[in-house]
Write a protein that holds these residues in place. Structure first.
Motif, PDB file in Angstrom:
ATOM      1  N   ALA A 102       0.830  -1.209   0.000  1.00  0.00           N
ATOM      2  CA  ALA A 102       0.000   0.000   0.000  1.00  0.00           C
ATOM      3  C   ALA A 102       0.860   1.251   0.000  1.00  0.00           C
ATOM      4  N   VAL A 103       1.927   1.246   0.784  1.00  0.00           N
ATOM      5  CA  VAL A 103       2.802   2.420   0.852  1.00  0.00           C
ATOM      6  C   VAL A 103       3.540   2.620  -0.474  1.00  0.00           C
ATOM      7  N   VAL A 104       4.110   1.539  -1.034  1.00  0.00           N
ATOM      8  CA  VAL A 104       4.847   1.652  -2.306  1.00  0.00           C
ATOM      9  C   VAL A 104       3.910   2.117  -3.422  1.00  0.00           C
ATOM     10  N   VAL A 105       2.770   1.462  -3.540  1.00  0.00           N
ATOM     11  CA  VAL A 105       1.815   1.835  -4.578  1.00  0.00           C
ATOM     12  C   VAL A 105       1.291   3.248  -4.323  1.00  0.00           C
ATOM     13  N   GLY A 106       0.933   3.530  -3.097  1.00  0.00           N
ATOM     14  CA  GLY A 106       0.410   4.851  -2.755  1.00  0.00           C
ATOM     15  C   GLY A 106       1.389   5.965  -3.063  1.00  0.00           C
ATOM     16  N   MET A 107       2.657   5.768  -2.694  1.00  0.00           N
ATOM     17  CA  MET A 107       3.658   6.805  -2.964  1.00  0.00           C
ATOM     18  C   MET A 107       3.880   6.976  -4.464  1.00  0.00           C
ATOM     19  N   SER A 108       3.900   5.887  -5.209  1.00  0.00           N
ATOM     20  CA  SER A 108       4.054   5.984  -6.668  1.00  0.00           C
ATOM     21  C   SER A 108       2.891   6.775  -7.267  1.00  0.00           C
ATOM     22  N   ILE A 109       1.686   6.468  -6.808  1.00  0.00           N
ATOM     23  CA  ILE A 109       0.511   7.158  -7.337  1.00  0.00           C
ATOM     24  C   ILE A 109       0.480   8.620  -6.896  1.00  0.00           C
ATOM     25  N   VAL A 110       0.840   8.908  -5.642  1.00  0.00           N
ATOM     26  CA  VAL A 110       0.866  10.297  -5.158  1.00  0.00           C
ATOM     27  C   VAL A 110       1.864  11.123  -5.962  1.00  0.00           C
TER      28      VAL A 110
ATOM     29  N   LEU B 259      -5.702  16.005 -17.949  1.00  0.00           N
ATOM     30  CA  LEU B 259      -4.489  15.750 -17.183  1.00  0.00           C
ATOM     31  C   LEU B 259      -4.693  16.145 -15.717  1.00  0.00           C
ATOM     32  N   LEU B 260      -5.354  17.267 -15.479  1.00  0.00           N
ATOM     33  CA  LEU B 260      -5.621  17.726 -14.113  1.00  0.00           C
ATOM     34  C   LEU B 260      -6.541  16.750 -13.377  1.00  0.00           C
ATOM     35  N   ILE B 261      -7.612  16.323 -14.028  1.00  0.00           N
ATOM     36  CA  ILE B 261      -8.542  15.371 -13.398  1.00  0.00           C
ATOM     37  C   ILE B 261      -7.835  14.065 -13.073  1.00  0.00           C
ATOM     38  N   SER B 262      -7.072  13.555 -14.027  1.00  0.00           N
ATOM     39  CA  SER B 262      -6.327  12.317 -13.806  1.00  0.00           C
ATOM     40  C   SER B 262      -5.349  12.479 -12.643  1.00  0.00           C
ATOM     41  N   GLY B 263      -4.661  13.607 -12.593  1.00  0.00           N
ATOM     42  CA  GLY B 263      -3.710  13.862 -11.512  1.00  0.00           C
ATOM     43  C   GLY B 263      -4.385  13.977 -10.153  1.00  0.00           C
ATOM     44  N   LEU B 264      -5.520  14.665 -10.089  1.00  0.00           N
ATOM     45  CA  LEU B 264      -6.237  14.821  -8.820  1.00  0.00           C
ATOM     46  C   LEU B 264      -6.779  13.489  -8.312  1.00  0.00           C
ATOM     47  N   ILE B 265      -7.305  12.676  -9.226  1.00  0.00           N
ATOM     48  CA  ILE B 265      -7.789  11.351  -8.819  1.00  0.00           C
ATOM     49  C   ILE B 265      -6.629  10.498  -8.322  1.00  0.00           C
ATOM     50  N   SER B 266      -5.497  10.552  -9.035  1.00  0.00           N
ATOM     51  CA  SER B 266      -4.312   9.813  -8.594  1.00  0.00           C
ATOM     52  C   SER B 266      -3.867  10.275  -7.220  1.00  0.00           C
ATOM     53  N   LEU B 267      -3.827  11.584  -6.997  1.00  0.00           N
ATOM     54  CA  LEU B 267      -3.445  12.121  -5.684  1.00  0.00           C
ATOM     55  C   LEU B 267      -4.363  11.605  -4.592  1.00  0.00           C
ATOM     56  N   LEU B 268      -5.660  11.681  -4.826  1.00  0.00           N
ATOM     57  CA  LEU B 268      -6.634  11.250  -3.829  1.00  0.00           C
ATOM     58  C   LEU B 268      -6.468   9.769  -3.488  1.00  0.00           C
ATOM     59  N   ILE B 269      -6.399   8.942  -4.510  1.00  0.00           N
ATOM     60  CA  ILE B 269      -6.275   7.503  -4.274  1.00  0.00           C
ATOM     61  C   ILE B 269      -4.940   7.174  -3.627  1.00  0.00           C
ATOM     62  N   GLY B 270      -3.876   7.813  -4.077  1.00  0.00           N
ATOM     63  CA  GLY B 270      -2.555   7.578  -3.492  1.00  0.00           C
ATOM     64  C   GLY B 270      -2.497   7.986  -2.030  1.00  0.00           C
TER      65      GLY B 270
ATOM     66  N   VAL C  54      -5.013   8.136   0.077  1.00  0.00           N
ATOM     67  CA  VAL C  54      -5.791   7.154   0.849  1.00  0.00           C
ATOM     68  C   VAL C  54      -4.954   5.901   1.096  1.00  0.00           C
ATOM     69  N   ALA C  55      -4.252   5.419   0.059  1.00  0.00           N
ATOM     70  CA  ALA C  55      -3.434   4.209   0.209  1.00  0.00           C
ATOM     71  C   ALA C  55      -2.295   4.423   1.205  1.00  0.00           C
ATOM     72  N   VAL C  56      -1.679   5.601   1.195  1.00  0.00           N
ATOM     73  CA  VAL C  56      -0.570   5.875   2.121  1.00  0.00           C
ATOM     74  C   VAL C  56      -1.092   6.132   3.532  1.00  0.00           C
ATOM     75  N   ALA C  57      -2.185   6.879   3.649  1.00  0.00           N
ATOM     76  CA  ALA C  57      -2.720   7.223   4.966  1.00  0.00           C
ATOM     77  C   ALA C  57      -3.380   6.040   5.660  1.00  0.00           C
ATOM     78  N   TRP C  58      -3.804   5.059   4.902  1.00  0.00           N
ATOM     79  CA  TRP C  58      -4.521   3.919   5.462  1.00  0.00           C
ATOM     80  C   TRP C  58      -3.866   2.625   4.983  1.00  0.00           C
ATOM     81  N   PRO C  59      -2.579   2.440   5.300  1.00  0.00           N
ATOM     82  CA  PRO C  59      -1.847   1.288   4.765  1.00  0.00           C
ATOM     83  C   PRO C  59      -2.339  -0.058   5.291  1.00  0.00           C
ATOM     84  N   LYS C  60      -3.051  -0.054   6.400  1.00  0.00           N
ATOM     85  CA  LYS C  60      -3.563  -1.319   6.927  1.00  0.00           C
ATOM     86  C   LYS C  60      -4.947  -1.634   6.357  1.00  0.00           C
ATOM     87  N   ALA C  61      -5.296  -0.909   5.298  1.00  0.00           N
ATOM     88  CA  ALA C  61      -6.587  -1.150   4.648  1.00  0.00           C
ATOM     89  C   ALA C  61      -6.658  -2.598   4.189  1.00  0.00           C
TER      90      ALA C  61
END
Length: 187
Positions: free
Chosen positions: A101-109, A132-143, A145-152
């Protein structure tokens, strides 16, 4: 040797068909995103491999799109971050879900931050900046969440990443179809 023709003076593989690659890769990415979301109860190893493939495909798409942007170096940086995250997940499939989750989240962020920065910087000179902006914002949001909640649970991680892949694929399909329209208008 001349290429085969598909119509009067239309060679296969000409610039006229350049729009097809993003559409096909985008469709493959959408399918992969749906597969990831449809199989959230898979093992961590299966998820790691699916995530790795998704990151690699996303990175390749970003790299291919680089030459169509005003700042190709920015897109290439985002592509490199995604590919790096995919390689880590691929060579280390026994990774724990927390680390995954952290590796994927950081890559996406990081990739999302690069996209948002590029979209904002080029909003006056690049017609595709809203996508590009929409794609980037969605990536930021999902990334985030993955980093902030790694025990998901594996379900949350699979659904979030599958959603992100699906959105990336849809944006790529839209970009390819827009390129096709632009080529036809120019012809």
């Amino acid at each position: 040797m001349p290429s085969a023709t598909v119509g009067p003076d239309r060679g296969v593989g000409t610039a006229e068909h350049v729009w097809l690659l993003p559409v096909v890769l985008g469709a493959a990415t959408v399918i992969l995103g749906i597969v990831v979301m449809a199989n959230p109860f898979g093992t961590a190893r299966t998820l790691a491999i699916l995530v790795a493939i998704g990151l690699l495909v996303h990175g390749v798409l970003e790299g291919l799109r680089a030459r169509r942007t005003p700042r190709p170096a920015v897109s290439l940086a985002a592509a490199a971050l995604l590919v790096l995250g995919g390689i880590v997940a691929l060579i280390w499939p026994g990774i724990t879900l927390w680390i995954l989750a952290v590796v994927v989240g950081m890559s996406i962020v990081l990739s999302g931050a690069v996209k948002v920065t590029a979209a904002v910087a080029d909003r006056h000179g690049f017609a595709g900046w809203p996508l590009l902006l929409i794609s980037g914002l969605i990536s930021l949001l999902i990334g985030i969440v993955a980093v902030a909640w790694p025990k998901a649970t594996i379900v949350v991680l699979a659904v979030l990443f599958g959603l992100q892949l699906t959105v990336v694929g849809l944006v790529e399909i839209a970009a390819g179809l827009e390129l096709r329209r632009a080529l036809r208008t120019a012809a």
